[in-house]
Scaffold this motif. Structure first.
Motif, PDB file in Angstrom:
ATOM      1  N   GLY A 252       0.859  -1.190   0.000  1.00  6.04           N
ATOM      2  CA  GLY A 252       0.000   0.000   0.000  1.00  6.04           C
ATOM      3  C   GLY A 252       0.887   1.228   0.000  1.00  6.04           C
ATOM      4  O   GLY A 252       2.014   1.201   0.522  1.00  6.04           O
ATOM      5  N   SER A 253       0.428   2.316  -0.629  1.00  6.32           N
ATOM      6  CA  SER A 253       1.304   3.493  -0.696  1.00  6.32           C
ATOM      7  C   SER A 253       1.525   4.104   0.683  1.00  6.32           C
ATOM      8  O   SER A 253       2.550   4.737   0.939  1.00  6.32           O
ATOM      9  CB  SER A 253       0.754   4.523  -1.687  1.00  6.32           C
ATOM     10  OG  SER A 253      -0.510   4.973  -1.308  1.00  6.32           O
ATOM     11  N   LYS A 254       0.591   3.890   1.601  1.00  3.35           N
ATOM     12  CA  LYS A 254       0.763   4.409   2.962  1.00  3.35           C
ATOM     13  C   LYS A 254       2.067   3.901   3.577  1.00  3.35           C
ATOM     14  O   LYS A 254       2.770   4.638   4.267  1.00  3.35           O
ATOM     15  CB  LYS A 254      -0.429   3.973   3.827  1.00  3.35           C
ATOM     16  CG  LYS A 254      -0.379   4.464   5.260  1.00  3.35           C
ATOM     17  CD  LYS A 254      -1.616   4.013   6.018  1.00  3.35           C
ATOM     18  CE  LYS A 254      -1.651   4.604   7.421  1.00  3.35           C
ATOM     19  NZ  LYS A 254      -2.848   4.161   8.166  1.00  3.35           N
TER      20      LYS A 254
ATOM     21  N   ILE B  73       4.999   5.869   2.169  1.00  3.22           N
ATOM     22  CA  ILE B  73       4.961   7.251   2.666  1.00  3.22           C
ATOM     23  C   ILE B  73       5.394   7.277   4.139  1.00  3.22           C
ATOM     24  O   ILE B  73       6.100   8.178   4.582  1.00  3.22           O
ATOM     25  CB  ILE B  73       3.538   7.835   2.484  1.00  3.22           C
ATOM     26  CG1 ILE B  73       3.228   7.994   0.991  1.00  3.22           C
ATOM     27  CG2 ILE B  73       3.366   9.149   3.230  1.00  3.22           C
ATOM     28  CD1 ILE B  73       1.749   8.203   0.678  1.00  3.22           C
TER      29      ILE B  73
ATOM     30  N   TYR C 249      -2.887  14.595   3.919  1.00  2.00           N
ATOM     31  CA  TYR C 249      -2.995  13.208   4.384  1.00  2.00           C
ATOM     32  C   TYR C 249      -2.147  13.101   5.658  1.00  2.00           C
ATOM     33  O   TYR C 249      -0.946  13.445   5.634  1.00  2.00           O
ATOM     34  CB  TYR C 249      -2.487  12.310   3.257  1.00  2.00           C
ATOM     35  CG  TYR C 249      -2.529  10.833   3.506  1.00  2.00           C
ATOM     36  CD1 TYR C 249      -3.703  10.203   3.919  1.00  2.00           C
ATOM     37  CD2 TYR C 249      -1.398  10.044   3.290  1.00  2.00           C
ATOM     38  CE1 TYR C 249      -3.740   8.834   4.125  1.00  2.00           C
ATOM     39  CE2 TYR C 249      -1.426   8.671   3.477  1.00  2.00           C
ATOM     40  CZ  TYR C 249      -2.602   8.073   3.908  1.00  2.00           C
ATOM     41  OH  TYR C 249      -2.629   6.721   4.103  1.00  2.00           O
TER      42      TYR C 249
ATOM     43  N   ASN D 101       0.657  16.244  -3.133  1.00  2.00           N
ATOM     44  CA  ASN D 101      -0.372  15.221  -3.389  1.00  2.00           C
ATOM     45  C   ASN D 101      -1.474  15.794  -4.281  1.00  2.00           C
ATOM     46  O   ASN D 101      -2.299  16.558  -3.822  1.00  2.00           O
ATOM     47  CB  ASN D 101      -0.925  14.767  -2.010  1.00  2.00           C
ATOM     48  CG  ASN D 101      -2.267  14.057  -2.092  1.00  2.00           C
ATOM     49  OD1 ASN D 101      -3.171  14.334  -1.300  1.00  2.00           O
ATOM     50  ND2 ASN D 101      -2.411  13.152  -3.014  1.00  2.00           N
TER      51      ASN D 101
ATOM     52  N   ASN E  86      -6.075  14.930  -1.559  1.00  2.00           N
ATOM     53  CA  ASN E  86      -6.907  14.595  -0.417  1.00  2.00           C
ATOM     54  C   ASN E  86      -6.459  15.531   0.708  1.00  2.00           C
ATOM     55  O   ASN E  86      -5.266  15.565   0.986  1.00  2.00           O
ATOM     56  CB  ASN E  86      -6.664  13.134  -0.016  1.00  2.00           C
ATOM     57  CG  ASN E  86      -7.376  12.753   1.249  1.00  2.00           C
ATOM     58  OD1 ASN E  86      -8.304  13.426   1.677  1.00  2.00           O
ATOM     59  ND2 ASN E  86      -6.936  11.667   1.874  1.00  2.00           N
TER      60      ASN E  86
ATOM     61  N   ASP F 239       2.560  12.186  -3.975  1.00  2.00           N
ATOM     62  CA  ASP F 239       1.594  11.140  -3.675  1.00  2.00           C
ATOM     63  C   ASP F 239       0.476  11.220  -4.710  1.00  2.00           C
ATOM     64  O   ASP F 239      -0.319  12.157  -4.708  1.00  2.00           O
ATOM     65  CB  ASP F 239       1.075  11.376  -2.252  1.00  2.00           C
ATOM     66  CG  ASP F 239      -0.009  10.404  -1.842  1.00  2.00           C
ATOM     67  OD1 ASP F 239      -0.413   9.573  -2.660  1.00  2.00           O
ATOM     68  OD2 ASP F 239      -0.445  10.509  -0.675  1.00  2.00           O
TER      69      ASP F 239
ATOM     70  N   ALA G  32      -1.953   8.905  -5.281  1.00  2.00           N
ATOM     71  CA  ALA G  32      -2.901   7.819  -4.993  1.00  2.00           C
ATOM     72  C   ALA G  32      -4.224   7.968  -5.753  1.00  2.00           C
ATOM     73  O   ALA G  32      -4.902   6.981  -6.013  1.00  2.00           O
ATOM     74  CB  ALA G  32      -3.166   7.741  -3.492  1.00  2.00           C
ATOM     75  N   TYR G  33      -4.576   9.206  -6.098  1.00  2.00           N
ATOM     76  CA  TYR G  33      -5.875   9.439  -6.755  1.00  2.00           C
ATOM     77  C   TYR G  33      -5.735   9.774  -8.241  1.00  2.00           C
ATOM     78  O   TYR G  33      -6.666  10.312  -8.840  1.00  2.00           O
ATOM     79  CB  TYR G  33      -6.644  10.560  -6.030  1.00  2.00           C
ATOM     80  CG  TYR G  33      -6.998  10.162  -4.625  1.00  2.00           C
ATOM     81  CD1 TYR G  33      -8.172   9.455  -4.361  1.00  2.00           C
ATOM     82  CD2 TYR G  33      -6.150  10.438  -3.558  1.00  2.00           C
ATOM     83  CE1 TYR G  33      -8.481   9.041  -3.076  1.00  2.00           C
ATOM     84  CE2 TYR G  33      -6.447  10.032  -2.268  1.00  2.00           C
ATOM     85  CZ  TYR G  33      -7.615   9.339  -2.038  1.00  2.00           C
ATOM     86  OH  TYR G  33      -7.919   8.918  -0.775  1.00  2.00           O
TER      87      TYR G  33
ATOM     88  N   SER H   7      -0.991   3.834  -5.956  1.00  2.00           N
ATOM     89  CA  SER H   7      -1.695   2.821  -5.217  1.00  2.00           C
ATOM     90  C   SER H   7      -2.692   2.128  -6.124  1.00  2.00           C
ATOM     91  O   SER H   7      -3.269   2.762  -6.998  1.00  2.00           O
ATOM     92  CB  SER H   7      -2.432   3.509  -4.076  1.00  2.00           C
ATOM     93  OG  SER H   7      -3.236   2.580  -3.427  1.00  2.00           O
TER      94      SER H   7
ATOM     95  N   SER I  98      -5.207   0.886  -4.672  1.00  2.00           N
ATOM     96  CA  SER I  98      -6.365   0.941  -3.774  1.00  2.00           C
ATOM     97  C   SER I  98      -7.582   1.610  -4.386  1.00  2.00           C
ATOM     98  O   SER I  98      -8.677   1.070  -4.361  1.00  2.00           O
ATOM     99  CB  SER I  98      -5.995   1.698  -2.498  1.00  2.00           C
ATOM    100  OG  SER I  98      -5.133   0.940  -1.707  1.00  2.00           O
ATOM    101  N   LYS I  99      -7.378   2.820  -4.908  1.00  2.00           N
ATOM    102  CA  LYS I  99      -8.533   3.598  -5.364  1.00  2.00           C
ATOM    103  C   LYS I  99      -8.771   3.360  -6.850  1.00  2.00           C
ATOM    104  O   LYS I  99      -9.889   3.451  -7.338  1.00  2.00           O
ATOM    105  CB  LYS I  99      -8.315   5.093  -5.094  1.00  2.00           C
ATOM    106  CG  LYS I  99      -7.609   5.409  -3.782  1.00  2.00           C
ATOM    107  CD  LYS I  99      -8.513   5.327  -2.572  1.00  2.00           C
ATOM    108  CE  LYS I  99      -7.697   5.207  -1.303  1.00  2.00           C
ATOM    109  NZ  LYS I  99      -8.121   5.919  -0.159  1.00  2.00           N
TER     110      LYS I  99
ATOM    111  N   ARG J  49      -3.852  -4.140  -0.003  1.00  2.00           N
ATOM    112  CA  ARG J  49      -2.568  -3.541   0.366  1.00  2.00           C
ATOM    113  C   ARG J  49      -1.519  -3.717  -0.730  1.00  2.00           C
ATOM    114  O   ARG J  49      -0.588  -4.521  -0.620  1.00  2.00           O
ATOM    115  CB  ARG J  49      -2.038  -4.079   1.724  1.00  2.00           C
ATOM    116  CG  ARG J  49      -3.030  -4.120   2.856  1.00  2.00           C
ATOM    117  CD  ARG J  49      -3.802  -2.808   3.016  1.00  2.00           C
ATOM    118  NE  ARG J  49      -2.931  -1.681   3.241  1.00  2.00           N
ATOM    119  CZ  ARG J  49      -3.060  -0.513   2.567  1.00  2.00           C
ATOM    120  NH1 ARG J  49      -4.008  -0.325   1.676  1.00  2.00           N
ATOM    121  NH2 ARG J  49      -2.247   0.468   2.840  1.00  2.00           N
TER     122      ARG J  49
HETATM  123  C1  LIG Z   1      -3.607  10.918  -0.230  1.00  2.00           C
HETATM  124  C2  LIG Z   1      -3.481   9.487   0.099  1.00  2.00           C
HETATM  125  N1  LIG Z   1      -2.306   8.895  -0.083  1.00  2.00           N
HETATM  126  C3  LIG Z   1      -2.130   7.603   0.210  1.00  2.00           C
HETATM  127  C4  LIG Z   1      -3.155   6.845   0.716  1.00  2.00           C
HETATM  128  C5  LIG Z   1      -2.871   5.425   1.083  1.00  2.00           C
HETATM  129  O1  LIG Z   1      -3.430   4.504   0.241  1.00  2.00           O
HETATM  130  P1  LIG Z   1      -2.972   2.981   0.229  1.00  2.00           P
HETATM  131  O2  LIG Z   1      -2.054   2.761   1.392  1.00  2.00           O
HETATM  132  O3  LIG Z   1      -4.221   2.198   0.344  1.00  2.00           O
HETATM  133  O4  LIG Z   1      -2.246   2.784  -1.053  1.00  2.00           O
HETATM  134  C6  LIG Z   1      -4.404   7.409   0.930  1.00  2.00           C
HETATM  135  C7  LIG Z   1      -5.488   6.619   1.484  1.00  2.00           C
HETATM  136  O5  LIG Z   1      -6.569   7.065   1.764  1.00  2.00           O
HETATM  137  C8  LIG Z   1      -4.572   8.786   0.607  1.00  2.00           C
HETATM  138  O6  LIG Z   1      -5.734   9.403   0.801  1.00  2.00           O
END
Ligand SMILES: Cc1ncc(COP(=O)(O)O)c(C=O)c1O
Length: 388
Positions: free
Chosen positions: A102-104, A107, A128, A174, A178, A206, A208-209, A237, A239-240, A248
């Motif tokens: 997961g990118s979290k 980061i 974030y 980012n 977000n 970042d 992610a979106y 990511s 994820s989205k 993950r």
């Molecule tokens: C801005 C941003 N970066 C990273 C993430 C992490 O995403 P993930 O760990 O699921 O890849 C999120 C998750 O909500 C996010 O909002």
């Protein structure tokens, strides 16, 4: 025995969503039917071919062993090929792509590789929450860059004092953003590259979106700007993009030495990403063109419904071009926290107070469009019943 937490933990407020979860639980116990627009966790399922690939891959005993740290070459190659198709950028899968849990995870770990005690990390506010926390875990000092409506929620790097810039090691940005849902154009990224070069600051973008965007808009990669790969990395990511938050799986791309630095921390902390999930991720990146219309069309309809409905109620917000968040100004006379509490207690609606993302988020709340249209209509109906 008295259990004492490390100072490092004590200085960190509880994770934003953990606090909200606690409040939600209390309300649920009282039997209240909550409409949860709090957390950006897609409600739609992962596309079938990805799930099918996981099932098959999970049967393969080769995948039951420790994976390689940096990720399977098949996955990293799929990332590089997707990057070329989507952004027209060439990456060396061996050295310029790193898999992440997961990118979290990436980061959260990157400051440990580059930040020494006392170094500054430039962190957007609102932002974030992990950027700030990962800085503190590495004994760095966050310096907050306000994201203001009048600047299109972009940080103004030219206003960073020279003394701060000289001590800064990392800059987090980012876009699509977000929580503000703002997007960035090339000129902003160019300014960031110039600034980073001048002060030798590592840029962590970042993204992610990047694949949640509307009306045919395709967000840029930071790496599309000349010189970006010499100063930074980009986090992505699945994820989205593919509704895979629970799986993950993410990745970082860009400057090979920066990725190697992050990799050194990771080899000492984790043991890579379950190979069956990497196979499924490979399937996702190879099989689909992104953004996925079947996902985007749904968010787009939800966005249109909510923006119109909230504006009719007298609330002020921009119509987002990307992300599934609405960044809504709180009505006069309320703080973010007060307005979020009114929504929760009087309408059973969970929204996130903007100041939870940093001081400069005060004056806003964030709603995530991660419930279906029927529930969104109900949320609007409930909002019509309260006075603010
Ligand atoms: C801005 C941003 N970066 C990273 C993430 C992490 O995403 P993930 O760990 O699921 O890849 C999120 C998750 O909500 C996010 O909002």
């Amino acid at each position: 025995m008295r259990i004492e937490m490390a100072k490092r933990i004590d200085q960190i407020p509880p994770y934003l969503f953990a606090e909200i979860d606690k409040k939600k639980e209390e309300m649920r116990k009282k039997g209240i039917d909550l409409i949860d627009l709090g957390i950006g966790d897609p409600d739609l399922p992962t596309p079938k071919p990805i799930i099918e690939r996981l099932k098959k891959a999970a049967e393969n005993p080769k995948n039951h062993r420790y994976p390689s740290y940096e990720g399977m070459i098949e996955f990293r190659t799929a990332v590089a090929q997707w990057y070329e198709r989507r952004f027209g950028i060439r990456l060396d899968p061996e050295t310029e792509v790193l898999s992440l849990i997961g990118s979290k995870e990436g980061i959260a770990h990157i400051p440990l590789s580059f930040v020494d005690p006392g170094d500054i990390v430039l962190v957007p506010s609102p932002g974030y929450p992990v950027y700030r926390v990962s800085t503190l875990f590495a004994s760095g000092t966050p310096y907050f860059l306000p994201l203001r409506k009048e600047n299109g929620f972009l940080p103004n790097v030219s206003q960073i004092p020279e003394s701060v810039a000289k001590k800064a090691k990392l800059l987090f940005i980012n876009y699509p953003n977000n929580p503000t849902s703002a997007v960035a154009e090339k000129s902003f990224f160019e300014e960031v590259v110039d600034f980073a070069r001048r002060y030798r600051i590592i840029v962590c973008h970042d993204a992610a979106y990047s694949e949640v965007a509307f009306d045919g808009y395709h967000p840029l990669s930071f790496l599309q700007v000349e010189g970006a790969k010499e100063v930074g990395v980009e986090f992505h990511s699945l994820s989205k993009t593919f509704n895979m938050t629970g799986w993950r799986i993410g990745f970082a791309v860009g400057h090979s030495e920066i990725l190697a630095g992050l990799g050194r921390v990771k080899t000492n902390i984790d043991s890579g990403l379950f190979q069956a999930i990497q196979e499924a991720g490979t399937e996702a990146l190879n099989h689909f063109d992104t953004p996925l219309p079947e996902i985007i069309n749904i968010y787009e309809r939800r966005r249109d419904r909510m923006v119109k409905g909230l504006r009719e109620l007298g609330l002020e917000l921009d119509q987002p071009k990307a992300t599934f968040y609405l960044w809504i100004q709180v009505p006069k006379g309320y703080t973010s926290g007060q307005f979020a509490t009114v929504l929760l207690e009087q309408a059973g609606i969970v929204a996130t107070p903007g100041n939870g993302f940093g001081e400069d988020g005060e004056g806003f709340i964030r709603m995530a469009l991660t419930v279906d249209e029927k529930r969104l209509n109900e949320a609007l109906e409930r909002l019509r019943g309260i006075r603010f």
